[in-house]
Design a protein around this motif. Sequence first.
Motif, PDB file in Angstrom:
ATOM      1  N   SER A 155       0.846  -1.196   0.000  1.00  0.00           N
ATOM      2  CA  SER A 155       0.000   0.000   0.000  1.00  0.00           C
ATOM      3  C   SER A 155       0.876   1.238   0.000  1.00  0.00           C
ATOM      4  CB  SER A 155      -0.921   0.013   1.221  1.00  0.00           C
ATOM      5  OG  SER A 155      -0.158   0.060   2.415  1.00  0.00           O
ATOM      6  N   SER A 156       0.287   2.354  -0.414  1.00  0.00           N
ATOM      7  CA  SER A 156       0.989   3.631  -0.387  1.00  0.00           C
ATOM      8  C   SER A 156       0.007   4.732  -0.050  1.00  0.00           C
ATOM      9  CB  SER A 156       1.657   3.918  -1.732  1.00  0.00           C
ATOM     10  OG  SER A 156       2.383   5.132  -1.664  1.00  0.00           O
ATOM     11  N   ASN A 157       0.439   5.587   0.850  1.00  0.00           N
ATOM     12  CA  ASN A 157      -0.402   6.699   1.302  1.00  0.00           C
ATOM     13  C   ASN A 157      -1.780   6.212   1.748  1.00  0.00           C
ATOM     14  OD1 ASN A 157       1.768   8.280   0.562  1.00  0.00           O
ATOM     15  ND2 ASN A 157       0.840   9.022  -1.335  1.00  0.00           N
ATOM     16  N   ASN A 199       4.420  12.279  -4.007  1.00  0.00           N
ATOM     17  CA  ASN A 199       5.259  11.598  -3.021  1.00  0.00           C
ATOM     18  C   ASN A 199       4.515  10.395  -2.454  1.00  0.00           C
ATOM     19  OD1 ASN A 199       7.177  13.584  -3.405  1.00  0.00           O
ATOM     20  ND2 ASN A 199       6.531  14.787  -1.628  1.00  0.00           N
ATOM     21  N   GLN A 200       5.256   9.310  -2.228  1.00  0.00           N
ATOM     22  CA  GLN A 200       4.648   8.054  -1.797  1.00  0.00           C
ATOM     23  C   GLN A 200       5.267   7.570  -0.489  1.00  0.00           C
ATOM     24  OE1 GLN A 200       2.112   6.573  -3.713  1.00  0.00           O
ATOM     25  NE2 GLN A 200       2.280   8.442  -4.959  1.00  0.00           N
ATOM     26  N   ASN A 201       4.394   7.057   0.373  1.00  0.00           N
ATOM     27  CA  ASN A 201       4.797   6.470   1.647  1.00  0.00           C
ATOM     28  C   ASN A 201       4.327   5.018   1.626  1.00  0.00           C
ATOM     29  OD1 ASN A 201       5.282   5.787   4.289  1.00  0.00           O
ATOM     30  ND2 ASN A 201       4.335   7.605   5.166  1.00  0.00           N
ATOM     31  N   TYR A 202       5.232   4.091   1.269  1.00  0.00           N
ATOM     32  CA  TYR A 202       4.859   2.699   1.021  1.00  0.00           C
ATOM     33  C   TYR A 202       4.957   1.847   2.291  1.00  0.00           C
ATOM     34  CZ  TYR A 202       5.533   3.657  -4.003  1.00  0.00           C
ATOM     35  OH  TYR A 202       5.456   4.159  -5.285  1.00  0.00           O
ATOM     36  N   THR A 203       4.062   0.870   2.370  1.00  0.00           N
ATOM     37  CA  THR A 203       4.129  -0.159   3.401  1.00  0.00           C
ATOM     38  C   THR A 203       3.903  -1.516   2.733  1.00  0.00           C
ATOM     39  OG1 THR A 203       3.269   1.324   5.105  1.00  0.00           O
ATOM     40  CG2 THR A 203       3.150  -1.036   5.542  1.00  0.00           C
ATOM     41  N   PHE A 234       9.161   2.062   2.905  1.00  0.00           N
ATOM     42  CA  PHE A 234      10.072   2.774   2.013  1.00  0.00           C
ATOM     43  C   PHE A 234       9.289   3.903   1.350  1.00  0.00           C
ATOM     44  CE2 PHE A 234       8.444  -1.137   0.253  1.00  0.00           C
ATOM     45  CZ  PHE A 234       7.900  -0.790  -0.974  1.00  0.00           C
ATOM     46  N   TYR A 235      10.010   4.785   0.655  1.00  0.00           N
ATOM     47  CA  TYR A 235       9.389   6.038   0.242  1.00  0.00           C
ATOM     48  C   TYR A 235       9.855   6.447  -1.160  1.00  0.00           C
ATOM     49  CZ  TYR A 235       9.213   5.822   5.291  1.00  0.00           C
ATOM     50  OH  TYR A 235       9.044   5.375   6.577  1.00  0.00           O
ATOM     51  N   VAL A 236       9.025   7.246  -1.814  1.00  0.00           N
ATOM     52  CA  VAL A 236       9.383   7.897  -3.075  1.00  0.00           C
ATOM     53  C   VAL A 236       9.136   9.390  -2.924  1.00  0.00           C
ATOM     54  CG1 VAL A 236       8.514   8.338  -5.419  1.00  0.00           C
ATOM     55  CG2 VAL A 236       9.169   6.032  -4.751  1.00  0.00           C
ATOM     56  N   MET A 237      10.088  10.176  -3.391  1.00  0.00           N
ATOM     57  CA  MET A 237       9.928  11.624  -3.418  1.00  0.00           C
ATOM     58  C   MET A 237      10.010  12.080  -4.870  1.00  0.00           C
ATOM     59  SD  MET A 237      12.103  14.543  -1.383  1.00  0.00           S
ATOM     60  CE  MET A 237      11.775  13.718   0.164  1.00  0.00           C
ATOM     61  N   VAL A 238       9.023  12.841  -5.293  1.00  0.00           N
ATOM     62  CA  VAL A 238       8.954  13.304  -6.676  1.00  0.00           C
ATOM     63  C   VAL A 238       9.594  14.681  -6.787  1.00  0.00           C
ATOM     64  CG1 VAL A 238       7.409  13.964  -8.562  1.00  0.00           C
ATOM     65  CG2 VAL A 238       6.885  11.957  -7.158  1.00  0.00           C
ATOM     66  N   PRO A 295       4.297  15.562   2.519  1.00  0.00           N
ATOM     67  CA  PRO A 295       4.146  16.783   1.726  1.00  0.00           C
ATOM     68  C   PRO A 295       3.867  16.500   0.255  1.00  0.00           C
ATOM     69  CG  PRO A 295       6.458  16.352   2.172  1.00  0.00           C
ATOM     70  CD  PRO A 295       5.683  15.355   2.976  1.00  0.00           C
ATOM     71  N   SER A 296       3.038  17.331  -0.321  1.00  0.00           N
ATOM     72  CA  SER A 296       2.787  17.303  -1.762  1.00  0.00           C
ATOM     73  C   SER A 296       3.504  18.496  -2.381  1.00  0.00           C
ATOM     74  CB  SER A 296       1.285  17.386  -2.029  1.00  0.00           C
ATOM     75  OG  SER A 296       0.788  18.650  -1.601  1.00  0.00           O
TER      76      SER A 296
END
Length: 744
Positions: A172-174, A197-201, A215-219, A269-270
């Motif tokens: 899942s993310s966000n 931006n994504q906050n994954y689990t 883990f995370y993704v930042m755009v 944050p977006s």
Amino acid sequence: MKKFTILFLLLSLASFAQVTTVPFPALATGPVTLNFNKAGTPLATYTGTIYAHIGVTVNGEPWQNVKGTWGVDSSQPAMTLVSGTTYKLEITPDLYTYFGVPTSSTITQICVVFRAAGTSGQPQSVNYFSNVGAFQVTLSAPAANSTTILNANGNLTVTASNTGGPASYSLSSNGVTLNTNASTSNYSFTHTGITANQNYTLVVTQGTNVITRNFYVMVNPGTLTEAMPTAWEDGINYIAADPTQAVLVLDAPNKDFVYVAGSFNGYQPSTQHAMKKDPATGKFWLRLTNLTANAVNTYQYWVVDQTPIANSPVLVKTADPFSTLVLNGADANYPSGQEREVTVLQTAQPAYNWQVTNFTKPAKEDLVIYEVLVRDFDAGMSYQSLIDKIDYFKNLKVNAIELMPVMEYEGDESWGYNTSFHMAADKFYGTQNKLKEFIDLCHQNGIAIIMDVALNHAFGSNPMNRMWMTDPDGDGWGSPSTENPYFNTMGMHSYNVGSDFNHQQPRTKNYVRRVLKHWIEEFNIDGFRWDLTKGFTQNCPNSDACTNGYQQDRVDVLKEYVDYTWNLDPTHYAIFEHLGQDNEEREWANYRINEGKGIMMWGIMNSQYNELSMGYASNINRVGHSSRGFTGKRLVGYAESHDEERLMYKNLQFGNSLSASHNVKNLNTALLRMSAITAMLIPVPGPKMIWHFGELGMDDSIYTCNNGVVNLPGGTDGDCKLDTKPQPQWAENWMGVIQRKKLY
């Protein structure tokens, strides 16, 4: 809340020969023997007791249910020597019981740091993480807890595997489920077209066992160039006319983009919270809106350099360099998975109601300064403790109190010279308003407040250190890189600790001026005692002779800083702890002396007065300002400070005992001699200083440990100089002891 900062790379215990478990892998439902081989570790030559700072990873959260308190030896398990360099710890009857974890939770790791006895500067291992349970998950890509930087519409492939047979995977993310696989031991999924931006689990389940990886993704938001409409300052700019707004400004040269993550966006944050860049100054800025007046918010900067120099990080999460209140750990109250310090932002804060707004400072030459370490003044370790003892200070007839550093420093129980945020009052001692209350109360009683400041260096969590650091092991800690616009890459004097400020850099000078102004105008501080002024040079790496010699660059920059404080407050005190050659100290002491100014210099006379107190001959001529060529009375003479051994301790250990009728090793005789020392110090013309409880004949060694044992320098286990001290002056009611009361 205690703060424990882990300073070392997180390592997987199973891959290192230093640490093993029996059985392997360990099982949470049974006993475990944890073995540690100190060979090849920082503890290799240490011969004292080794303690385990140990906890477990529970439901995916590391360092839970830690046994005891860091540095408090009696509260943490001691390792048992097996033979040679091998030690063991028996964990019984099982991990759940030993660590006090409910059996409804899942333990997946043992987390441990092995450390020497004591708290200050002692050797310790890296952090080890040992897997628990036959069911284990390996996240191959991306790395657990990592952040991947992507351009808009980029893709992320997630791959993982597990032991023990098929398992169920849910990604899942966000908060939204992206993909599931009910039965596999090798998982793969690609998330495409990522624009936010994504906050994954990733949750992996096998039977009743559940393992979670984050883990995370930042755009990259792209270039957001926009001129600042007002010349706002670095840090928080409150809008007096509108308490629902605030403007943040960050000076971050060589960085590509910055997000502001905070309680106002759930730390997710977006692009709405991507900072804009001012084309004229190159500074990043962002206007926050829709804030609730007087509500407490927290935030941090996520600072990105997509093409960093070698060994420097792509992403740094940090609090604001100009924070006036910093929270971390449990105090920060941020979502699971977040880390590092955060800054407190609160609009429409009510101003402190000062009772004294026109305090008249005692004349410099009349100062009797009482040096205080709040931590060791009494068991309360707080500003309130000082407030409660105002009559003690008044009856002592001192007219100034010098507080050892109270700016935000690393850890809690410290001398405070390991400062990390110079504009923030460390919350361990109490609130900012409580500090103001103490200052105000002292002013009501004719007592000035002098603040000890360590502005030649800063320590690891300082944002200006971390934003431009070398961090080859990726643990989030490092030393200044060659790009750092504030710090030298190495100490430029021989006494360096922490990261060494370059005081020839304009940004450093601006930072120092902001710090000075903040404490003078916001806290009504009457003076600064400048720590280690020898460190304000750029000329003397690794050279004692150079560091101790006259250096024009530090003479000039320190005059510049002191001139700035005098512009803010013409009667402000400036005191330098230089302890250098007379020619340099004389130039400062005589500086603007015809205007009634002049910089006061610390005048150490410890050994000379100690010889007298022990009953031996000594020359105390240099306690007078004229002996050093000072035009005015600008020498702060003292027999004791926080940095020297207690006179009374040496009296009792080494005092003259040739005369049975006047044996200085006798307590009452030693106290009598201390009365004579006071009479030979305080009346000498010029400012003087007392180190707390010297006035009661404190006879505990400066090397007394927190358990009362004296641990002198020279051994392999260090010393306890920086340890929190026992409190015999209150516990034993020294004010009720006639011989000590006479000295007071």
